[in-house]
Scaffold this motif. Structure first.
Motif, PDB file in Angstrom:
ATOM      1  N   MET A   1       0.820  -1.204   0.000  1.00  0.00           N
ATOM      2  CA  MET A   1       0.000   0.000   0.000  1.00  0.00           C
ATOM      3  C   MET A   1       0.859   1.261   0.000  1.00  0.00           C
ATOM      4  O   MET A   1       0.592   2.221  -0.723  1.00  0.00           O
ATOM      5  N   ILE A   2       1.908   1.247   0.807  1.00  0.00           N
ATOM      6  CA  ILE A   2       2.791   2.418   0.888  1.00  0.00           C
ATOM      7  C   ILE A   2       3.522   2.635  -0.424  1.00  0.00           C
ATOM      8  O   ILE A   2       3.587   3.764  -0.940  1.00  0.00           O
ATOM      9  N   LEU A   3       4.072   1.560  -0.998  1.00  0.00           N
ATOM     10  CA  LEU A   3       4.826   1.697  -2.246  1.00  0.00           C
ATOM     11  C   LEU A   3       3.927   2.201  -3.360  1.00  0.00           C
ATOM     12  O   LEU A   3       4.291   3.113  -4.114  1.00  0.00           O
ATOM     13  N   ASP A   4       2.730   1.633  -3.476  1.00  0.00           N
ATOM     14  CA  ASP A   4       1.816   2.054  -4.534  1.00  0.00           C
ATOM     15  C   ASP A   4       1.400   3.512  -4.355  1.00  0.00           C
ATOM     16  O   ASP A   4       1.334   4.279  -5.327  1.00  0.00           O
ATOM     17  N   THR A   5       1.126   3.920  -3.122  1.00  0.00           N
ATOM     18  CA  THR A   5       0.704   5.301  -2.851  1.00  0.00           C
ATOM     19  C   THR A   5       1.802   6.298  -3.204  1.00  0.00           C
ATOM     20  O   THR A   5       1.533   7.361  -3.778  1.00  0.00           O
ATOM     21  N   LEU A   6       3.034   5.959  -2.872  1.00  0.00           N
ATOM     22  CA  LEU A   6       4.144   6.851  -3.236  1.00  0.00           C
ATOM     23  C   LEU A   6       4.282   6.959  -4.744  1.00  0.00           C
ATOM     24  O   LEU A   6       4.545   8.046  -5.279  1.00  0.00           O
ATOM     25  N   GLY A   7       4.081   5.858  -5.447  1.00  0.00           N
ATOM     26  CA  GLY A   7       4.208   5.886  -6.909  1.00  0.00           C
ATOM     27  C   GLY A   7       3.156   6.747  -7.571  1.00  0.00           C
ATOM     28  O   GLY A   7       3.465   7.583  -8.424  1.00  0.00           O
ATOM     29  N   ASP A 415       4.294  -7.165 -10.443  1.00  0.00           N
ATOM     30  CA  ASP A 415       3.454  -6.239 -11.203  1.00  0.00           C
ATOM     31  C   ASP A 415       3.235  -4.944 -10.438  1.00  0.00           C
ATOM     32  O   ASP A 415       3.156  -3.862 -11.036  1.00  0.00           O
ATOM     33  N   LEU A 416       3.135  -5.034  -9.112  1.00  0.00           N
ATOM     34  CA  LEU A 416       3.019  -3.821  -8.308  1.00  0.00           C
ATOM     35  C   LEU A 416       4.293  -2.986  -8.426  1.00  0.00           C
ATOM     36  O   LEU A 416       4.241  -1.759  -8.557  1.00  0.00           O
ATOM     37  N   GLU A 417       5.444  -3.648  -8.400  1.00  0.00           N
ATOM     38  CA  GLU A 417       6.715  -2.939  -8.552  1.00  0.00           C
ATOM     39  C   GLU A 417       6.817  -2.286  -9.926  1.00  0.00           C
ATOM     40  O   GLU A 417       7.313  -1.160 -10.056  1.00  0.00           O
ATOM     41  N   LYS A 418       6.357  -2.988 -10.963  1.00  0.00           N
ATOM     42  CA  LYS A 418       6.393  -2.411 -12.313  1.00  0.00           C
ATOM     43  C   LYS A 418       5.537  -1.157 -12.383  1.00  0.00           C
ATOM     44  O   LYS A 418       5.907  -0.169 -13.019  1.00  0.00           O
ATOM     45  N   ASN A 423       5.398   4.687 -12.782  1.00  0.00           N
ATOM     46  CA  ASN A 423       4.898   5.979 -12.300  1.00  0.00           C
ATOM     47  C   ASN A 423       6.023   6.892 -11.834  1.00  0.00           C
ATOM     48  O   ASN A 423       6.011   8.105 -12.080  1.00  0.00           O
ATOM     49  N   ALA A 424       7.007   6.320 -11.153  1.00  0.00           N
ATOM     50  CA  ALA A 424       8.026   7.139 -10.489  1.00  0.00           C
ATOM     51  C   ALA A 424       9.171   7.553 -11.404  1.00  0.00           C
ATOM     52  O   ALA A 424       9.767   8.619 -11.211  1.00  0.00           O
ATOM     53  N   LEU A 425       9.496   6.731 -12.391  1.00  0.00           N
ATOM     54  CA  LEU A 425      10.702   6.998 -13.196  1.00  0.00           C
ATOM     55  C   LEU A 425      10.572   8.241 -14.065  1.00  0.00           C
ATOM     56  O   LEU A 425      11.586   8.809 -14.470  1.00  0.00           O
ATOM     57  N   GLY A 426       9.364   8.669 -14.335  1.00  0.00           N
ATOM     58  CA  GLY A 426       9.198   9.913 -15.081  1.00  0.00           C
ATOM     59  C   GLY A 426       9.397  11.145 -14.226  1.00  0.00           C
ATOM     60  O   GLY A 426       9.483  12.267 -14.747  1.00  0.00           O
ATOM     61  N   ILE A 427       9.501  10.954 -12.912  1.00  0.00           N
ATOM     62  CA  ILE A 427       9.614  12.071 -11.971  1.00  0.00           C
ATOM     63  C   ILE A 427      10.972  12.083 -11.278  1.00  0.00           C
ATOM     64  O   ILE A 427      11.558  13.159 -11.067  1.00  0.00           O
ATOM     65  N   LEU A 428      11.478  10.900 -10.910  1.00  0.00           N
ATOM     66  CA  LEU A 428      12.713  10.789 -10.140  1.00  0.00           C
ATOM     67  C   LEU A 428      13.774  10.016 -10.913  1.00  0.00           C
ATOM     68  O   LEU A 428      13.446   9.198 -11.771  1.00  0.00           O
ATOM     69  N   PRO A 429      15.051  10.251 -10.606  1.00  0.00           N
ATOM     70  CA  PRO A 429      16.118   9.437 -11.206  1.00  0.00           C
ATOM     71  C   PRO A 429      16.022   7.984 -10.740  1.00  0.00           C
ATOM     72  O   PRO A 429      15.480   7.692  -9.667  1.00  0.00           O
TER      73      PRO A 429
END
Length: 471
Positions: A1-7, A415-418, A423-429
């Motif tokens: 839940m935390i990882l998905d919310t951050l993404g 799949d959750l990690e993907k 989501n995150a790679l377009g924003i963070l290195p």
């Protein structure tokens, strides 16, 4: 839940609504003269140390705005902006009874954790426990109402139970005593509520942002001694104001009553739209495969005469002609037609270009809804059936009763990690993205959870003090 919310929160920082509330918050910081609101940071024993007072509502104290290294905001504004980001694309998790549980709580506790002084840093375990408390309070309140088990009709649940959960989580992190906790929830209840009429607009994400901010503020005001009605959870004129059949009961202790998160998973969305549309997408994608297989691998758009969607009656997701991305995210018709055209749904499905493409508009004109009496508007029991009627009367249909990502059919870890990485790679290195994954998976071992905020701002492990470089 935390990882998905951050993404989804990181991705949400790129949206117009998040950029507007960020600019608003910056202007407030520049123009307002702040009156500091102090709290005592808790010692491990649960006692408070007056010498550790810090201003929680002050331009001198700041918390991370996810995805931004160039500026920070006071904790209340950080909780607000990050909460808006999480829900800005309707991409965040959904629980049952119906609410988005994580955004309001996580945005608040991360912002608050950064406000503690160096002498008392918040550990990853502290953060995890506060987060769980915030989710648990939402779930227990929702279980006091049968009405809450259905898709809402009058108000957006995160604006109600999310505010209460945020207050409870922050109260836990601040180690408030029982009386202060009661006051925090009483204060939060007076902040709660948002009409569902603002669904499918830029206003809806503010419901989660405000829940994060107001919950944090309620806990801080309770610590200052502000008092409310201690029976707020038990009264018809308290939490009962939101649910007509609200029936609170005395609950057993946690020693004999399991945490609700031990009993049920959450739904993790594969594309950013109202959860009910995910049944439609899976059914429509399956029908498309059958169409293509029977038509020499070509989609026979010109032979489609009618599209029938058998769905529950949910008025605010019945939008036959969506004109914006926000309306498209809340449209059974749009998601069905988009999935038929493309075979799947993605973040790009809701771009202005895709919302207004002629082929999709043509299919929308052929689409109609039906509401079978057995298809109740509950995320735990609804289904969707898509039927395509072709020239000559031939019909191709399929039904989805549980989509991939639902709590009965949860996403696999990979799949959750993907999803998070996409989501995150377009924003963070990339290094910061991998740092967040490792930190979240090891959160109970992290001595200082500010390591998470370091990565959320876009910094790498090299920016961390030597003792925090556990990765």
């Amino acid at each position: 839940m935390i990882l998905d919310t951050l993404g989804v929160g990181l991705l949400g920082t790129s949206t117009e609504v998040c950029q507007k509330v960020t600019q608003y918050s910056k202007e407030c910081i520049n123009e307002e003269e702040f009156i500091p609101l102090f709290f005592h940071s808790a010692l491990p024993s649960g006692t408070c140390a007056p010498e550790l007072c810090v201003p929680i509502y002050s331009s001198d104290l700041s918390s991370t705005i996810w995805g931004h290294l160039d500026f920070r905001l006071p904790p209340l504004y950080a909780a607000f902006v990050n909460g808006v980001a999480v829900h800005s694309m309707d991409f965040d998790d959904t629980w049952h009874p119906a609410t988005h549980p994580s955004g309001a709580v996580l945005s608040a506790v991360i912002a608050l954790s950064e406000a503690f002084p160096q002498k008392k840093k918040i550990s990853g375990l502290d953060l995890l426990l506060a987060f769980n408390v915030g989710i648990e309070v939402q779930g227990r309140l929702l279980h006091f109402s049968r009405e809450a088990r259905n898709i809402p009709k009058r108000f957006h649940p995160p604006a109600v139970v999310g505010t209460m959960g945020s207050a409870a989580a922050c109260a836990k992190l601040l180690a408030l005593d029982q009386m202060e906790c009661k006051n925090a929830l009483a204060i939060a209840a007076s902040y709660a509520g948002a009409p569902l009429a603002n669904a499918a607009t830029q206003i809806k994400p503010l419901h989660v942002g405000n829940a994060a901010k107001h919950g944090l503020e309620a806990a801080c005001l309770a610590l200052q001694g502000l008092q409310g009605n201690k029976q707020i959870l038990d009264m018809e004129s308290g939490m009962g104001a939101f649910y007509t059949d609200y029936n609170p009961q005395t609950l057993p202790t946690l020693q004999s009553y399991p945490w609700l998160l031990d009993q049920q998973d959450v739904a993790i969305k594969r594309f950013p739209a109202h959860l009910a549309t995910h049944w439609v997408a899976d059914a429509a994608s399956s029908v498309r495969r059958k169409l293509v297989e029977s038509s020499e691998n070509l989609l026979p758009l010109d032979k489609i005469e009618k599209i029938i969607l058998k769905v529950p009656e949910v008025k605010y997701v019945n939008r036959p002609s969506p004109a914006s991305e926000h309306e498209a995210r809340h449209s059974f018709q749009f998601v069905a037609c988009s999935a038929l055209l493309d075979g799947n749904m993605s973040v790009q499905s809701f771009s202005t270009e895709n919302v207004h493409r002629p082929a999709l508009q043509e299919l929308l004109c052929k689409t109609q809804l039906e509401h079978p009496p057995d298809n109740t508007p509950s995320f735990d029991s609804l289904y969707c059936e898509v039927s395509i009627i072709l020239e000559g009367g031939n019909t191709i249909s399929d039904r989805c009763t549980t989509f991939y990502g639902h709590w009965r059919k949860p996403l696999k870890k990979e799949d959750l990690e993907k999803k998070f990485q996409s989501n995150a790679l377009g924003i963070l290195p990339a290094e910061a993205v991998e740092g967040i994954i490792e930190t979240v998976y090891n959160l109970e071992k992290v001595e200082d959870c500010s390591v998470l905020s370091t990565f959320l701002s876009g910094q790498s492990a090299r920016a961390l003090p030597e003792k925090l470089r556990f990765l």
